[in-house]
Design an enzyme around this catalytic site. Structure first.
Site, PDB file in Angstrom:
ATOM      1  N   GLU A 141      -4.238   4.231   6.078  1.00  0.00           N
ATOM      2  CA  GLU A 141      -4.014   4.004   4.643  1.00  0.00           C
ATOM      3  C   GLU A 141      -4.361   5.256   3.816  1.00  0.00           C
ATOM      4  O   GLU A 141      -3.599   5.645   2.937  1.00  0.00           O
ATOM      5  CB  GLU A 141      -4.910   2.836   4.193  1.00  0.00           C
ATOM      6  CG  GLU A 141      -4.233   1.850   3.303  1.00  0.00           C
ATOM      7  CD  GLU A 141      -5.230   0.930   2.606  1.00  0.00           C
ATOM      8  OE1 GLU A 141      -6.113   1.438   1.893  1.00  0.00           O
ATOM      9  OE2 GLU A 141      -5.101  -0.282   2.766  1.00  0.00           O
TER      10      GLU A 141
ATOM     11  N   ARG B  24       0.840  -1.214   0.000  1.00  0.00           N
ATOM     12  CA  ARG B  24       0.000   0.000   0.000  1.00  0.00           C
ATOM     13  C   ARG B  24       0.876   1.267   0.000  1.00  0.00           C
ATOM     14  O   ARG B  24       0.575   2.245   0.699  1.00  0.00           O
ATOM     15  CB  ARG B  24      -0.935   0.051   1.213  1.00  0.00           C
ATOM     16  CG  ARG B  24      -1.955  -1.049   1.270  1.00  0.00           C
ATOM     17  CD  ARG B  24      -2.964  -0.948   0.122  1.00  0.00           C
ATOM     18  NE  ARG B  24      -4.050  -1.880   0.331  1.00  0.00           N
ATOM     19  CZ  ARG B  24      -3.994  -3.184   0.029  1.00  0.00           C
ATOM     20  NH1 ARG B  24      -2.915  -3.685  -0.531  1.00  0.00           N
ATOM     21  NH2 ARG B  24      -5.033  -3.955   0.249  1.00  0.00           N
TER      22      ARG B  24
ATOM     23  N   SER C  92     -10.144  -0.212   3.428  1.00  0.00           N
ATOM     24  CA  SER C  92      -9.397  -0.396   4.678  1.00  0.00           C
ATOM     25  C   SER C  92      -8.874   0.949   5.143  1.00  0.00           C
ATOM     26  O   SER C  92      -8.241   1.668   4.375  1.00  0.00           O
ATOM     27  CB  SER C  92      -8.201  -1.313   4.457  1.00  0.00           C
ATOM     28  OG  SER C  92      -8.608  -2.595   4.105  1.00  0.00           O
TER      29      SER C  92
END
Ligand code: EPU
Length: 339
Positions: free
Chosen positions: A335, A165, A239
């Protein structure tokens, strides 16, 4: 040249659905419009925010500068070698539609990434991944407008510095490039990637032993639809936290007191912990603070139940982070990008 929009609502441009406004906004529908926008004297001295689908961002208030809404379109098969296909899409193309289009062309490989919200141009920024695949694996290159030099450059996989990520676009090159188009190289020798627990379970339930790419695609869509809220009906950014990585010793100490702990061993012996499990274990699933809540079917997803602000989501995320740190000694990292 596209027109400059004044006092523009960003509600439809962020998947949390926060009702904030930009002082100015403009659509970028042709590559030449990036340079035009950059040199527009009315906004040249203002801060600038480049938005794709707005699916990985927390907007904490009205934006005092200019927002560029990337709407570049186009998809094509670039070339074919003996054993690969190269496919390309412009940055403003919807990611899921691009995955479906690749399958329809007979170019397989991206099907595990079906239904991820957002645009093709945003995909490399956080190296999107799901069900055992990250785009870094099939990424070939991207073209981007370099705001520092005013030139269009091509960046390969190494230049993008992909991680979990993560990429150069979240670090050293943050705010430097406007991604214009992205290329993937897909091997013709296709093999199903079906080991990820949720996917394997769902395929087994459907009695599919040797799935086709289309069956993987459909199963991933079904799994996501069960677990993850549709931003069109419940605002969210997927997420909210990355799964944290801890050293072998810390993992062993945690696992000794938490036998149910879900963790994945990494090549270097460290462990990636399921943040969803940690959050769930602390009883956060379904809990709300103001209009922001932890999704009741996936503890890693924060949602806007209606009327929440970016500040509400950040307050909830901070409370969760404090709790996880106090209980497990583990730092959670968000994130999405916070603006
Ligand atoms: N779990 C819980 N409680 C929950 C949810 C999950 O205990 O509420 C446990 C599950 O039982 C499972 C483990 O946590 O053992 C992991 O859950 P899951 O397989 O659903 O995956 P995840 O780690 O929560 C990651 C990605 C998702 C991606 C899925 C599938 C991150 C931060 N998230 O989620 O990506 O779709 O795997 O590959 O890596 C995103 O990045 O926005 C995203 C949705």
């Amino acid at each position: 040249m596209s027109s400059l929009l004044n006092d523009y609502s960003l509600r439809a441009h962020n998947t949390f659905g926060f009702d904030v406004r930009a002082r100015f906004a403009r659509r970028i529908e042709h590559e030449t419009e990036v340079a035009e926008a950059l040199h527009d004297a009315r906004t040249a001295s203002l801060p600038r925010l480049v938005l794709g689908g707005g699916s990985n961002i927390v907007l904490t208030g009205d934006y005092p500068g200019v927002v560029w809404l990337v709407g570049l379109r186009g998809r094509r098969i670039v070339d074919e070698t003996h054993d690969t296909w190269c496919v390309e899409a412009a940055a403003g193309e919807n990611w899921h539609d691009f995955v479906a289009w690749c399958l329809a062309q007979g170019c397989f490989g991206l099907e595990n990434l079906a239904l991820i919200p957002g645009t093709v141009g945003a995909a490399p920024i956080q190296n999107i991944g799901a069900y055992g695949l990250e785009i870094a694996e099939y990424f070939e290159s991207l073209r981007a407008f370099d705001l520092a030099s005013g030139e269009i450059v091509e960046l390969d996989c190494a230049a993008c510095a992909f991680g979990y990520r993560d990429s150069v676009f979240k670090r050293a090159a943050r705010d430097r490039f406007v991604i214009l188009s992205v290329r993937f190289r897909l091997p013709k020798a296709w093999r199903a990637r079906a080991a990820y627990a949720d996917l394997a379970r769902s395929l087994a339930e459907r009695a599919i032993d040797e799935p086709t790419a289309q069956e993987i695609f459909e199963t991933v869509v079904a799994v996501r639809q069960i677990k993850l809220p549709d931003p069109a009906t419940l605002g969210n950014a997927g997420s909210f936290f990355k799964n944290p990585v801890v050293g072998a010793a810390q993992y062993a100490a945690l696992a000794a007191v938490e036998p149910g702990l879900v963790a994945y061993e990494q090549p270097d012996g460290s462990r990636k912990l399921a943040a969803a499990w940690l959050i769930d274990r602390c009883g956060w699933k379904g809990r709300a603070l103001s209009g922001a809540a932890v999704h009741d079917r996936q503890a890693l997803v924060l949602v806007n139940r209606g009327g929440a602000t970016g500040a509400d989501v950040l307050a909830l995320s901070q409370a969760i982070r404090d709790d996880i740190l106090a209980r497990f000694g583990v730092e959670l990292e968000a994130e999405p990008v916070v603006v």
